[in-house]
Write an enzyme that holds these catalytic residues in place. Structure first.
Site, PDB file in Angstrom:
ATOM      1  N   GLN A   1      -4.714  -5.618   6.422  1.00 37.92           N
ATOM      2  CA  GLN A   1      -5.635  -6.541   5.729  1.00 37.92           C
ATOM      3  C   GLN A   1      -5.644  -7.935   6.339  1.00 37.92           C
ATOM      4  O   GLN A   1      -6.478  -8.759   5.968  1.00 37.92           O
ATOM      5  CB  GLN A   1      -5.245  -6.663   4.249  1.00 37.92           C
TER       6      GLN A   1
ATOM      7  N   CYS B   1      -4.510   2.202  -3.961  1.00 32.85           N
ATOM      8  CA  CYS B   1      -3.326   2.711  -3.251  1.00 32.85           C
ATOM      9  C   CYS B   1      -2.144   1.755  -3.371  1.00 32.85           C
ATOM     10  O   CYS B   1      -1.331   1.636  -2.454  1.00 32.85           O
ATOM     11  CB  CYS B   1      -3.604   2.967  -1.763  1.00 32.85           C
TER      12      CYS B   1
ATOM     13  N   HIS C   1       0.875  -1.170   0.000  1.00 33.37           N
ATOM     14  CA  HIS C   1       0.000   0.000   0.000  1.00 33.37           C
ATOM     15  C   HIS C   1       0.915   1.224   0.000  1.00 33.37           C
ATOM     16  O   HIS C   1       1.999   1.185   0.574  1.00 33.37           O
ATOM     17  CB  HIS C   1      -0.822  -0.059   1.297  1.00 33.37           C
TER      18      HIS C   1
ATOM     19  N   ASP D   1       2.776  -4.632   7.937  1.00 37.44           N
ATOM     20  CA  ASP D   1       1.525  -3.900   7.770  1.00 37.44           C
ATOM     21  C   ASP D   1       0.401  -4.941   7.789  1.00 37.44           C
ATOM     22  O   ASP D   1       0.208  -5.691   6.833  1.00 37.44           O
ATOM     23  CB  ASP D   1       1.574  -3.134   6.444  1.00 37.44           C
TER      24      ASP D   1
ATOM     25  N   LYS E   1     -10.634  -1.374   9.772  1.00 37.63           N
ATOM     26  CA  LYS E   1     -10.633  -2.549   8.896  1.00 37.63           C
ATOM     27  C   LYS E   1     -11.189  -3.767   9.638  1.00 37.63           C
ATOM     28  O   LYS E   1     -11.427  -4.808   9.045  1.00 37.63           O
ATOM     29  CB  LYS E   1      -9.205  -2.846   8.404  1.00 37.63           C
TER      30      LYS E   1
HETATM   31  C1  LIG Z   1      -6.049   0.406   4.662  1.00 43.48           C
HETATM   32  C2  LIG Z   1      -4.640   0.071   4.568  1.00 43.48           C
HETATM   33  C3  LIG Z   1      -3.640   0.965   4.971  1.00 43.48           C
HETATM   34  C4  LIG Z   1      -3.925   2.363   5.432  1.00 43.48           C
HETATM   35  O1  LIG Z   1      -4.725   2.393   6.555  1.00 43.48           O
HETATM   36  P1  LIG Z   1      -5.233   3.795   7.133  1.00 43.48           P
HETATM   37  O2  LIG Z   1      -6.322   3.402   8.095  1.00 43.48           O
HETATM   38  O3  LIG Z   1      -5.742   4.584   5.951  1.00 43.48           O
HETATM   39  O4  LIG Z   1      -4.085   4.454   7.794  1.00 43.48           O
HETATM   40  C5  LIG Z   1      -2.330   0.549   4.882  1.00 43.48           C
HETATM   41  N1  LIG Z   1      -2.007  -0.678   4.452  1.00 43.48           N
HETATM   42  C6  LIG Z   1      -2.937  -1.561   4.047  1.00 43.48           C
HETATM   43  C7  LIG Z   1      -2.506  -2.922   3.607  1.00 43.48           C
HETATM   44  C8  LIG Z   1      -4.279  -1.217   4.096  1.00 43.48           C
HETATM   45  O5  LIG Z   1      -5.187  -2.091   3.689  1.00 43.48           O
END
Ligand SMILES: *Cc1c(COP(=O)(O)O)cnc(C)c1O
Length: 405
Positions: free
Chosen positions: A202, A363, A122, A199, A225
């Site tokens: 997801q 993104c 992302h 990260d 999420k």
């Molecule tokens: C949604 C997402 C982000 C960003 O999250 P925010 O809540 O906008 O800070 C970063 N990485 C991944 C894999 C995402 O799905």
């Protein structure tokens, strides 16, 4: 106990609204998940009964608010199996959590150091590291991906060396749904002395994540999420790493003592939590974890896998369809294109029929560049979605194909 999706749907008021004259079908869960009543209640209750600033007041409301906020931190700690509650920093989300770490390493990395970022990230797990490399003279190396939508683990082994300081990779790709082998990525990085930030934005909605079992150095996610509110998220860091880093922002709440000669910083977690936080959001993050745990993440994963298999089989029947990362381990995300149709046009027609999907680069532009496409149509499923809703999307896609071709 059978998975009762109709009962679960009763918990989500938004699923019963109409969009463009049709009952909403919400397949944009990878962008943000919907909010169940207990989480909405946690926010309303907080503002109705408890609202006060935390960690400061001697009065009853302030103490109750502080207790509720710290109880939420402990829930998050237990859920992700961190050793200490103070290893959980509450941030405004994944993006801020990543920026906090990137900014911290600006005073630690040296020219000639190397950091590795995967090609599947992302933008929020790319741009802060580019900024870090510009500031420090460290070199950004890209861990490439393969045509099937997985990471090139042979290339990874070759990229790692004694100069590698940090590795950044998502647990699950938001654009494709691919589940990356993060335990192996972490252990290989540790073998050369590098630290890893995962990260997990997801992964956390679909799996029980154990930061100790993974041996993650840093693990980040966003509450929204996982059925929580927007504007709050988690930065998990091993205490020894967090102590090594300077504070991210200066302000109230993060200090031990302030004079104009010298300021000393508060201990973890407060060192990284300057200013009044999103108190209701933090408490509601805890309520969201309670909610998904009351259903059970294993039951959720099993049910979502059945939705993914059903949707994949149905979509494969459509003419001219390409499904990306189709045959790899993944969560319930379908990223696809239909020959001759622009994703945006398909998304607009689906919206007219009350069906919310995401179109574009999600993104994650480097993935789109890799496949040489402008974007994809992404349907991302959650445990409150149904096979009937997938049928509606397939019918709508058939209409879109007729209308647009
Ligand atoms: C949604 C997402 C982000 C960003 O999250 P925010 O809540 O906008 O800070 C970063 N990485 C991944 C894999 C995402 O799905």
């Amino acid at each position: 106990m059978a998975f009762d999706v109709q009962k679960i749907r009763q918990d989500f008021p938004i699923l019963h609204r109409q969009v463009n004259g049709q009952e909403l079908v919400y397949f944009d869960n990878a962008a943000t998940a919907q909010t169940p009543q207990p989480v909405i209640d946690a926010i309303v209750d907080y503002y109705s009964t408890t609202n006060a600033n935390i960690h400061r007041g001697v009065h009853a409301l302030s103490q109750e608010a502080t207790e509720a906020y710290e109880a939420a931190r402990q829930k998050i700690q237990k859920h992700f199996n961190a050793v200490h509650p103070y290893e959980i920093i509450l941030t405004s989300g994944t993006t801020e959590a990543i920026n906090c770490i990137a900014s911290g390493y600006a005073s630690i990395l040296q020219p000639g150091d190397e950091v590795i970022v995967s090609a599947m990230e992302h933008h929020s797990n790319i741009v802060p590291w580019q900024m870090l490399c510009e500031k420090t003279g460290a070199q950004l190396k890209v861990l490439p991906m393969l045509q099937n939508g997985t990471l090139d683990m042979e290339a990874y082994a070759q990229l790692l060396n004694a100069r590698t300081q940090l590795v950044f990779v998502n647990h699950v790709s938001n654009a494709l749904g691919t589940v990356n082998p993060v335990a192996s990525i972490i252990s290989q990085a540790h073998a050369v002395g590098a630290k890893v930030l995962i990260d997990g934005a997801q992964a956390t909605p679909h799996y029980k994540v154990d930061v100790q079992a993974l041996a993650a150095d840093f693990y980040v996610t966003s509450a929204h999420k996982i059925c929580g509110p927007t504007g709050v998220g988690m930065l998990y860091g091993k205490a020894e790493h967090l102590r090594e880093l300077p504070p991210y922002q200066g302000g109230g709440e993060m200090i031990a003592e302030v004079t104009f000669e010298k300021t000393t910083y508060a201990d973890l977690p407060h060192k990284f939590e300057a200013g009044t936080p999103n108190i209701a959001g933090g408490i509601a993050f805890g309520a969201a974890l309670d909610y998904v745990n009351s259903i059970g993440l294993e039951a959720i994963a099993t049910y979502e896998a059945s939705l993914l298999a059903y949707a994949t089989a149905a979509l494969e029947q459509l003419p001219g369809i390409t499904i990306y990362a189709k045959d790899v381990e993944k969560v319930a995300v379908l990223s696809f294109n239909i020959e001759g149709l622009h994703p945006y046009d398909v998304g607009s027609i689906l919206d007219k029929m009350g069906i919310a999907v995401r179109t574009g680069h999600h993104c994650a532009q480097p993935i789109m560049d890799y496949y040489e496409i402008p974007g994809t149509i992404r349907a991302s499923f959650s445990f409150y979605n149904t096979k009937e809703e997938i049928d509606r999307m397939v019918e709508a896609l058939k209409k879109a194909i007729t209308m647009l071709q």
